[in-house]
Design a protein around this motif. Structure first.
Motif, PDB file in Angstrom:
ATOM      1  N   SER A  85       0.829  -1.218   0.000  1.00 23.80           N
ATOM      2  CA  SER A  85       0.000   0.000   0.000  1.00 23.80           C
ATOM      3  C   SER A  85       0.859   1.263   0.000  1.00 23.80           C
ATOM      4  O   SER A  85       1.998   1.262   0.478  1.00 23.80           O
ATOM      5  N   CYS A  86       0.278   2.330  -0.510  1.00 26.46           N
ATOM      6  CA  CYS A  86       0.955   3.638  -0.508  1.00 26.46           C
ATOM      7  C   CYS A  86       1.114   4.125   0.929  1.00 26.46           C
ATOM      8  O   CYS A  86       2.115   4.749   1.283  1.00 26.46           O
ATOM      9  N   ALA A  87       0.123   3.860   1.759  1.00 22.16           N
ATOM     10  CA  ALA A  87       0.189   4.286   3.167  1.00 22.16           C
ATOM     11  C   ALA A  87       1.399   3.654   3.859  1.00 22.16           C
ATOM     12  O   ALA A  87       2.096   4.310   4.636  1.00 22.16           O
ATOM     13  N   ASP A  88       1.664   2.380   3.560  1.00 19.12           N
ATOM     14  CA  ASP A  88       2.837   1.718   4.145  1.00 19.12           C
ATOM     15  C   ASP A  88       4.131   2.292   3.575  1.00 19.12           C
ATOM     16  O   ASP A  88       5.128   2.413   4.296  1.00 19.12           O
ATOM     17  N   ILE A  89       4.129   2.626   2.289  1.00 20.23           N
ATOM     18  CA  ILE A  89       5.353   3.198   1.698  1.00 20.23           C
ATOM     19  C   ILE A  89       5.692   4.492   2.423  1.00 20.23           C
ATOM     20  O   ILE A  89       6.852   4.747   2.759  1.00 20.23           O
ATOM     21  N   VAL A  90       4.675   5.316   2.711  1.00 19.09           N
ATOM     22  CA  VAL A  90       4.906   6.592   3.409  1.00 19.09           C
ATOM     23  C   VAL A  90       5.512   6.319   4.790  1.00 19.09           C
ATOM     24  O   VAL A  90       6.484   6.972   5.199  1.00 19.09           O
ATOM     25  N   ALA A  91       4.970   5.346   5.498  1.00 16.65           N
ATOM     26  CA  ALA A  91       5.470   5.041   6.855  1.00 16.65           C
ATOM     27  C   ALA A  91       6.905   4.503   6.808  1.00 16.65           C
ATOM     28  O   ALA A  91       7.752   4.878   7.624  1.00 16.65           O
ATOM     29  N   MET A  92       7.172   3.639   5.843  1.00 19.89           N
ATOM     30  CA  MET A  92       8.528   3.070   5.733  1.00 19.89           C
ATOM     31  C   MET A  92       9.521   4.152   5.298  1.00 19.89           C
ATOM     32  O   MET A  92      10.662   4.190   5.771  1.00 19.89           O
TER      33      MET A  92
ATOM     34  N   TYR B 236      14.650   1.841  13.430  1.00 19.84           N
ATOM     35  CA  TYR B 236      13.563   1.121  14.096  1.00 19.84           C
ATOM     36  C   TYR B 236      12.693   0.423  13.064  1.00 19.84           C
ATOM     37  O   TYR B 236      12.793   0.685  11.862  1.00 19.84           O
ATOM     38  N   GLN B 237      11.863  -0.467  13.534  1.00 27.26           N
ATOM     39  CA  GLN B 237      10.962  -1.176  12.639  1.00 27.26           C
ATOM     40  C   GLN B 237       9.582  -0.556  12.713  1.00 27.26           C
ATOM     41  O   GLN B 237       9.181  -0.069  13.769  1.00 27.26           O
ATOM     42  N   VAL B 238       8.858  -0.591  11.599  1.00 24.99           N
ATOM     43  CA  VAL B 238       7.443  -0.193  11.672  1.00 24.99           C
ATOM     44  C   VAL B 238       6.594  -1.389  11.276  1.00 24.99           C
ATOM     45  O   VAL B 238       6.977  -2.184  10.422  1.00 24.99           O
ATOM     46  N   GLN B 239       5.450  -1.465  11.906  1.00 23.65           N
ATOM     47  CA  GLN B 239       4.511  -2.493  11.469  1.00 23.65           C
ATOM     48  C   GLN B 239       3.921  -2.052  10.144  1.00 23.65           C
ATOM     49  O   GLN B 239       3.774  -0.868   9.882  1.00 23.65           O
ATOM     50  N   THR B 240       3.553  -3.027   9.321  1.00 26.62           N
ATOM     51  CA  THR B 240       2.918  -2.713   8.040  1.00 26.62           C
ATOM     52  C   THR B 240       1.605  -3.483   7.920  1.00 26.62           C
ATOM     53  O   THR B 240       1.241  -4.245   8.811  1.00 26.62           O
ATOM     54  N   GLY B 241       0.927  -3.246   6.799  1.00 26.00           N
ATOM     55  CA  GLY B 241      -0.384  -3.855   6.606  1.00 26.00           C
ATOM     56  C   GLY B 241      -1.476  -2.802   6.509  1.00 26.00           C
ATOM     57  O   GLY B 241      -2.662  -3.129   6.503  1.00 26.00           O
ATOM     58  N   ARG B 242      -1.061  -1.525   6.433  1.00 24.84           N
ATOM     59  CA  ARG B 242      -2.056  -0.455   6.227  1.00 24.84           C
ATOM     60  C   ARG B 242      -2.654  -0.598   4.832  1.00 24.84           C
ATOM     61  O   ARG B 242      -1.952  -1.009   3.910  1.00 24.84           O
ATOM     62  N   ARG B 243      -3.903  -0.226   4.688  1.00 21.93           N
ATOM     63  CA  ARG B 243      -4.537  -0.207   3.366  1.00 21.93           C
ATOM     64  C   ARG B 243      -4.764   1.256   2.988  1.00 21.93           C
ATOM     65  O   ARG B 243      -4.834   2.129   3.841  1.00 21.93           O
ATOM     66  N   ASP B 244      -4.890   1.498   1.694  1.00 17.62           N
ATOM     67  CA  ASP B 244      -5.063   2.874   1.230  1.00 17.62           C
ATOM     68  C   ASP B 244      -6.524   3.309   1.319  1.00 17.62           C
ATOM     69  O   ASP B 244      -7.438   2.533   0.996  1.00 17.62           O
ATOM     70  N   GLY B 245      -6.704   4.569   1.719  1.00 16.23           N
ATOM     71  CA  GLY B 245      -8.055   5.101   1.886  1.00 16.23           C
ATOM     72  C   GLY B 245      -8.756   5.357   0.557  1.00 16.23           C
ATOM     73  O   GLY B 245      -8.122   5.428  -0.497  1.00 16.23           O
ATOM     74  N   LEU B 246     -10.072   5.493   0.654  1.00 14.80           N
ATOM     75  CA  LEU B 246     -10.886   5.673  -0.553  1.00 14.80           C
ATOM     76  C   LEU B 246     -11.419   7.095  -0.692  1.00 14.80           C
ATOM     77  O   LEU B 246     -12.212   7.367  -1.592  1.00 14.80           O
ATOM     78  N   THR B 247     -11.019   7.978   0.216  1.00 18.27           N
ATOM     79  CA  THR B 247     -11.452   9.371   0.117  1.00 18.27           C
ATOM     80  C   THR B 247     -10.259  10.293   0.337  1.00 18.27           C
ATOM     81  O   THR B 247      -9.303   9.927   1.016  1.00 18.27           O
ATOM     82  N   SER B 248     -10.371  11.482  -0.244  1.00 13.32           N
ATOM     83  CA  SER B 248      -9.329  12.488  -0.035  1.00 13.32           C
ATOM     84  C   SER B 248      -9.967  13.835  -0.331  1.00 13.32           C
ATOM     85  O   SER B 248     -10.385  14.098  -1.450  1.00 13.32           O
TER      86      SER B 248
END
Ligand code: HEM
Length: 331
Positions: free
Chosen positions: A123-130, A144-156
């Protein structure tokens, strides 16, 4: 004093109390380890290249993650879902509160490479966090490590960012904005210490220097520092001129930001306010003890923990949202 340890791996246990959203538990370390084993490596190499090409990019990517996670709408949860990356006239990225936010092209470059490696997985959200995590490490901050598995939102939507924290807001209001997100006062102080890297435009200095309540400058500015700030950002001068948010330490992730805040050398008004409130002042002071490097608390480790907390704000997981094909558009 340099951050100790600078490049020591800090593994953050996922047991601490984070933001209020129950789905946060579904994020995991190494979420892509079987579906896209090279995901972290690809993001890391794109971030490295982008920082080599533009030394400002580490700070830009760190700020991007904050602005993705922190949109504020009462009762509506957007959170870290890549919504800031969407293009369009009314898209969130154009909100006043997101002024000057950049780094979109870096995220898109990483996404393109990830799509050729393992289509439709990361997901793009995970790319931003990483990317934010890698930007911190590349600047000499904690690894440090970040957890991943975020999904991208459907509104902006621009309306989603009407209430981003602003430099001129009272400290209590700023604190509340972080508390409302399920973060603590300690997180609030540590996350603001992200200003240890990067710059601000003079645009954000005008009120502090020339239009502070009372009609003069912010009295918390050290008298030695005031003429320096006034020279860089003269009254009616170019508001686009940029200055380091952490005086004399723009590119190095270290605890000098806290020292500067304590000594009246904070640049951003909201940073200066961290030393005007008993609770936030205590947190700043807690990292300034002469024996901190031995017995803690450790600024780098605690910053990393707060970043992980921020990265869990109202995330979408499981079957929520989508995995975008490109980060700037919904599928
Ligand atoms: C009270 C909360 C905050 C306020 C009011 C605030 C405000 C600002 C402002 C006004 C700037 C300068 C923007 C520009 O001129 O382009 C800035 C830059 C920055 N902010 Fe914050 N910020 C806050 C919290 C945070 C947090 C939580 C993070 C990350 C964890 C963060 C990371 C950054 C970084 C890295 C920059 C430098 C960006 C660059 O060099 O382009 N900020 N912030």
């Amino acid at each position: 004093m340099a951050l100790i340890p600078t490049l020591t791996a800090i593994f953050i246990a996922c047991s601490f109390i984070g933001p209020h959203n129950s789905v946060m538990a579904q994020l995991e370390f190494g979420f892509y380890s079987s579906t896209c084993p090279k995901a972290e490596q690809i993001v890391n190499s794109v971030v490295q290249q982008s920082v080599q090409a533009n030394s400002r990019m580490a700070a830009i990517l760190l700020r991007l993650h904050f602005h993705d996670c922190f949109v504020q709408v009462p009762l509506l949860f957007y959170g870290c879902d890549g919504s800031i990356l969407i293009e369009g006239d009314k898209a969130e990225k154009h909100a006043f509160g997101h002024q000057g936010v950049q780094g979109f092209d870096v995220i898109e470059t990483a996404k393109a490479q990830l799509e050729s490696e393992c289509r439709g997985v990361v997901s793009c959200a995970d790319i931003v966090a990483m990317a934010a995590r890698d930007a911190v490490a590349l600047s000499g901050g904690p690894v440090y490590q970040v957890q991943t598995g975020r999904r991208d939102g459907l509104t902006s939507n621009t309306s989603a960012a009407v209430d981003m924290p602003e430099v001129t807001e009272p400290i209590q209001q700023l604190k509340n904005k972080f508390l409302q997100k399920g973060l603590s006062v300690k997180d609030f102080v540590l996350l603001n210490a992200a200003h240890t890297i990067g710059t601000t435009a003079c645009f954000f200095m005008t009120d502090r220097l020339y239009n502070f309540p009372g009609g003069t400058s912010d009295p918390t500015i050290n008298p030695v520092f005031l003429p320096e700030l006034e020279a860089t950002c003269p009254k009616n001068g170019d508001v686009n001129v940029r200055l380091a948010a952490d005086r004399e330490s723009e590119f190095k992730f270290d605890d000098s930001i806290l020292r500067n805040i304590r000594n009246g050398f904070a640049v951003i008004e909201s940073d200066a306010k961290l030393y005007t409130d008993a609770e936030t002042k205590n947190v700043v002071d807690s990292y300034m003890g002469p024996l901190n490097f031995l017995i803690g608390p450790n600024f780098g480790a605690d910053f990393a923990e707060s970043m992980v907390n921020m990265g869990m704000i109202d995330v979408k997981t499981g079957s929520q949202g989508q995995i975008r094909k490109v980060c700037s558009a919904f599928n």
